[in-house]
Design a protein around this motif. Structure first.
Motif, PDB file in Angstrom:
ATOM      1  N   TYR B 248       0.824  -1.212   0.000  1.00 13.39           N
ATOM      2  CA  TYR B 248       0.000   0.000   0.000  1.00 13.39           C
ATOM      3  C   TYR B 248       0.860   1.265   0.000  1.00 13.39           C
ATOM      4  CZ  TYR B 248      -3.624  -3.294   1.409  1.00 13.39           C
ATOM      5  OH  TYR B 248      -4.497  -4.348   1.459  1.00 13.39           O
ATOM      6  N   GLU B 251      -0.473   4.064  -2.057  1.00 15.96           N
ATOM      7  CA  GLU B 251      -1.891   4.359  -1.834  1.00 15.96           C
ATOM      8  C   GLU B 251      -2.052   5.780  -1.276  1.00 15.96           C
ATOM      9  OE1 GLU B 251      -5.257   1.482  -0.162  1.00 15.96           O
ATOM     10  OE2 GLU B 251      -3.942   2.295   1.358  1.00 15.96           O
ATOM     11  N   ALA B 285     -11.974   3.874  -0.580  1.00 12.88           N
ATOM     12  CA  ALA B 285     -11.001   2.814  -0.825  1.00 12.88           C
ATOM     13  C   ALA B 285     -10.453   2.275   0.495  1.00 12.88           C
ATOM     14  CB  ALA B 285      -9.866   3.349  -1.690  1.00 12.88           C
ATOM     15  N   GLN B 286     -10.374   3.118   1.487  1.00 15.31           N
ATOM     16  CA  GLN B 286      -9.866   2.694   2.796  1.00 15.31           C
ATOM     17  C   GLN B 286     -10.571   3.505   3.883  1.00 15.31           C
ATOM     18  OE1 GLN B 286      -5.754   3.895   3.238  1.00 15.31           O
ATOM     19  NE2 GLN B 286      -5.906   4.971   1.300  1.00 15.31           N
TER      20      GLN B 286
END
Lengths: 272, 487
Positions: B248, B251, B285-286
């Motif tokens: 990640y 990200e 997304a998170q």
């Protein structure tokens, strides 16, 4: 003498039922159709279904614009809220694989500046219904034309909801549906179905499936093109006919001359 | 009663915790517009104690002189806005001078066991001298003389007070009784609006943030109203924690969502509905740990009254612009289209269906020509040209209301175009020549001969034929295309 029941009921709560005041019907611009519709026109504030005929081609479209344009023009010009250019909008909801040709529609009197085209994805039927409902609730929108709504279990509920929205807002709502929808029940105040035209003639018929008032079994002939195009087509047809007659006349005249010449030759030969 | 005092630092101490009371704190930023909504004259008073003062003289007439009603409304408003962690009641004090209003708040704090509400008592003369901080040094000697209250000090000869405690004591007493004006420091509403909420725990579902978002929108709209502004664009931003896992690494830790509106609004319901529509289509997304809201584009409010009449039965007050914004939010930007007419010869170039643009809708003042080939302004002396224009306009009446996105080639059978069944040509030809300056010298102008034809399969159609060069043989051949439908 009053019945025993009526004595028990308080007269103050026995007010006569007064139906809500509905806006007058909107003339369709087609005399024959007006004559067979209740109120002599399109009923305002309710769902109107236009069911297609039996044509199965992908591009098969019945004459929607010639049927709706006179009403849409009136709705754009008669602004009920007095908001000027900010009101009197017309919305077309649905993607038919073709685009409305704006120069032609503008020339026929539709104000394309107050025309919005909402094209949800082809398979998103409920999205289209949702969009139509949102537009119906908007005070600036006077008419919504929704294309689609094939007969599915969800459709009836969606149509009922749309009908109530149109009724509550006194907005015109036309839903153009596929031929199979004719077999489905519907909350529409008026249901019309196109009848297929034969190859010989231009006009197509329109049959009333459901309306207020007594049943009308008659079929109404509606034009498939605007009056200017109809006149031009008639003129072209007359011109073709005249040319054909002219050609026939010329051919027969030539044939006559040829025959006369042959007869003359034969008679001169006989005389010799 | 023309002044209203409060002590927000005391009120919000539960929410602030151990944090120092700073002007940049979001709670402060959000509370200023809430107070300023009742009167634009907001002042800082007794800075060590963190008092705020509202000058109500200019707004008294709006409330028909009933400033107690105003104070009660402000109290309700503040309590409704307050974060859940605030448990202390809010105290408001009314008075004829800033000192009186502040003294009543202090009385409430010291006298009542559980203070709260709006205080317009006790009377001026019985207010304690403790509530006048500049006289703090003189409190002990005054108490020894048996003077504890404002009225008792006022009864003492002024010359004696001045001689013993100086000019300050007389000035403060005059200010407290409203004889002279009290010098005050103004609190200004921030020029920009940025607010954020730190979430108690990471949230991955946007539906769980609805309450927080609604509150933030409410804050923004209060700020807009106080600044007499309207917003046309806002931005939501979610912050996430940086994940430790290497996969990640790239990200992003922030996600943005920019919302633009067709009409400028300071109405929280409009922004809330637009936000809801967009949030329904969005997934994070998170998990987010903080939510930010920024007013990106703001404009000054213009006093335009659309109409005096209310919306008709069943209709919403929503404007078409707001409605279309929401449609775009759910269906996608390209799903809502408007037409732009263009001066062009080819029928397919005479119109462009473009996505509805909210910013263009705001600035749209010009009118599009009714017919694509008609220019907006024509010299009236050009009579022949006008005649040509009239003729061109008539031509559009004969054109179809539907156009194919691109012409569809037709099969030719026995020299007749076929679409399901052979087409019967009813009218034509109408020649349209496409000539452009960009065409090469070797290139021939493209000429299309348009016909109105009848197809038993689809009804009236608009077809054309043109000569095209075959790529194989290089020879020219006639080809037929379907271009429009009369339906």
């Amino acid at each position: 003498m009053l019945s025993p029941v009526s004595r028990l009921v308080d007269p103050s709560i026995c007010t006569p039922f007064v139906p809500p005041l509905r806006p007058p019907a909107l003339p369709t611009g087609i005399g024959a159709l007006d004559a067979c519709l209740p109120g002599r026109g399109w009923p305002q504030g309710g769902l109107i279904e236009l069911i297609q005929g039996r044509r199965t081609q992908r591009l098969s479209k019945q004459a929607v614009w010639p049927l709706l344009l006179p009403a849409l023009r009136q709705l754009q010009s008669n602004d009920r809220t007095g908001g000027g250019a900010a009101n009197g909008w017309v919305a077309w909801v649905g993607d038919v694989g073709l685009s409305p040709f704006a120069p032609s529609l503008a020339q026929q009197g539709l104000d394309m500046q107050r025309f919005i085209w909402v094209a949800p994805k082809a398979d998103a039927m409920m999205d289209a219904a949702w969009a139509a409902e949102q537009l119906l609730r908007c005070a600036a929108v006077r008419a919504v034309v929704l294309h689609g709504m094939p007969p599915t279990p969800q459709t009836t509920a969606a149509l009922r909801r749309l009908h109530y929205s149109a009724q509550a807002n006194d907005t015109c709502l036309w839903v153009i549906r596929p031929p199979e929808a004719a077999q489905q029940t519907s909350p529409a105040v008026l249901r019309l179905q196109w009848c297929d035209a034969d190859d010989a003639g231009l006009p197509v018929g329109l049959r009333v499936l459901k309306s207020a008032g007594p049943p009308t079994a008659q079929q109404v002939t509606v034009p498939q093109a605007n009056p200017a195009l109809q006149q031009a087509l008639q003129a072209a047809q007359a011109m073709r006919r005249w040319r054909r007659e002219q050609e026939t006349f010329e051919t027969s005249a030539r044939q006559r001359e040829r025959n006369n010449a042959v007869v003359g030759q034969q008679s001169s030969a006989l005389a010799a | 009663m023309q002044w209203l005092a409060s002590n927000p630092a005391h009120w919000l101490r539960d929410a602030l915790g151990d944090l120092p009371w700073q002007e940049q704190h979001p709670l402060w930023q959000a509370l200023v517009p809430r107070f300023a909504a009742y009167s634009p004259h907001l002042y800082r008073f007794l800075e060590d104690d963190g008092f705020w003062l509202l000058d109500l003289r200019s707004v008294s007439r709006l409330w028909r002189g009933d400033l107690l009603k105003l104070a009660v409304q402000l109290e309700r408003d503040c309590l409704a806005w307050a974060p859940a962690s605030v448990t202390t009641p809010l105290i408001l004090g009314l008075g004829k001078s800033p000192w009186q209003a502040a003294a009543r708040v202090q009385c409430a704090l010291h006298l009542a066991p559980s203070p709260g509400g709006v205080w317009s008592r006790p009377d001026i003369d019985v207010l304690p001298l403790k509530a006048l901080p500049p006289l703090r040094k003189a409190l002990k000697p005054l108490a020894a003389m048996g003077i504890h209250r404002w009225g008792e000090l006022k009864a003492v000869p002024r010359a004696g007070v001045m001689r013993r405690w100086g000019r300050v004591a007389i000035d403060v007493l005059d200010q407290a009784y409203g004889v002279v004006e009290t010098p005050l420091k103004t609190i200004t509403v921030p020029d920009t609006f940025v607010t954020h909420t730190d979430l108690v725990e990471p949230v991955s579902d946007l539906a769980a943030l609805c309450d927080v978002a609604a509150q933030m929108i409410e804050q923004m709209c209060t700020w807009l109203n106080v600044r007499q502004q309207v917003a046309t664009a806002i931005e939501w931003r979610w912050c996430s924690e940086k994940r430790q896992n290497a996969q990640y690494a790239d990200e992003p830790t922030e996600t943005q969502l920019l919302l633009r509106a067709s009409d400028a609004h300071a109405d929280s319901s409009v922004w809330w509905r637009l936000t809801q529509t967009h949030w329904q289509q969005k997934t994070l997304a998170q998990p987010a740990i903080a939510l930010f809201l920024t007013a990106i584009e703001t404009h000054a409010q213009t006093d335009s009254t659309a109409g005096l009449w209310q919306a008709m039965r069943g209709q919403s007050d929503e404007t078409l612009g707001s409605c279309l914004d929401r449609l775009q939010g759910r269906l996608g930007v390209d799903a809502v289209r408007k037409v732009v007419l263009q001066d062009a010869i080819a029928p397919e170039s005479q119109q462009v269906w473009t996505a509805y643009d909210p910013s263009a809708a705001r600035t749209q003042v010009r009118t599009i020509p009714k017919c694509g080939l008609t220019p907006v302004a024509v010299d009236p002396r050009q009579v022949t040209y006008q005649g040509h224009i009239a003729r061109t306009a008539d031509v559009h009446l004969l054109r179809p209301p539907w156009l194919l996105p691109s012409p569809q080639r037709l099969v030719v059978k026995d020299e007749r175009p076929v679409f399901g069944t052979p087409l019967r040509l009813l009218m034509g030809p109408e020649r349209i020549e496409l000539v452009g300056w960009s065409m090469g010298a070797q290139q021939l102008p493209i000429a299309r001969d348009y016909y109105v034809a009848w197809s038993s399969a689809i009804g009236l159609v608009w077809v054309y034929k043109m000569q095209e060069k075959s790529p194989d043989s290089g020879a020219y051949a006639v080809r037929w295309y379907l271009h429009g439908l009369y339906g």
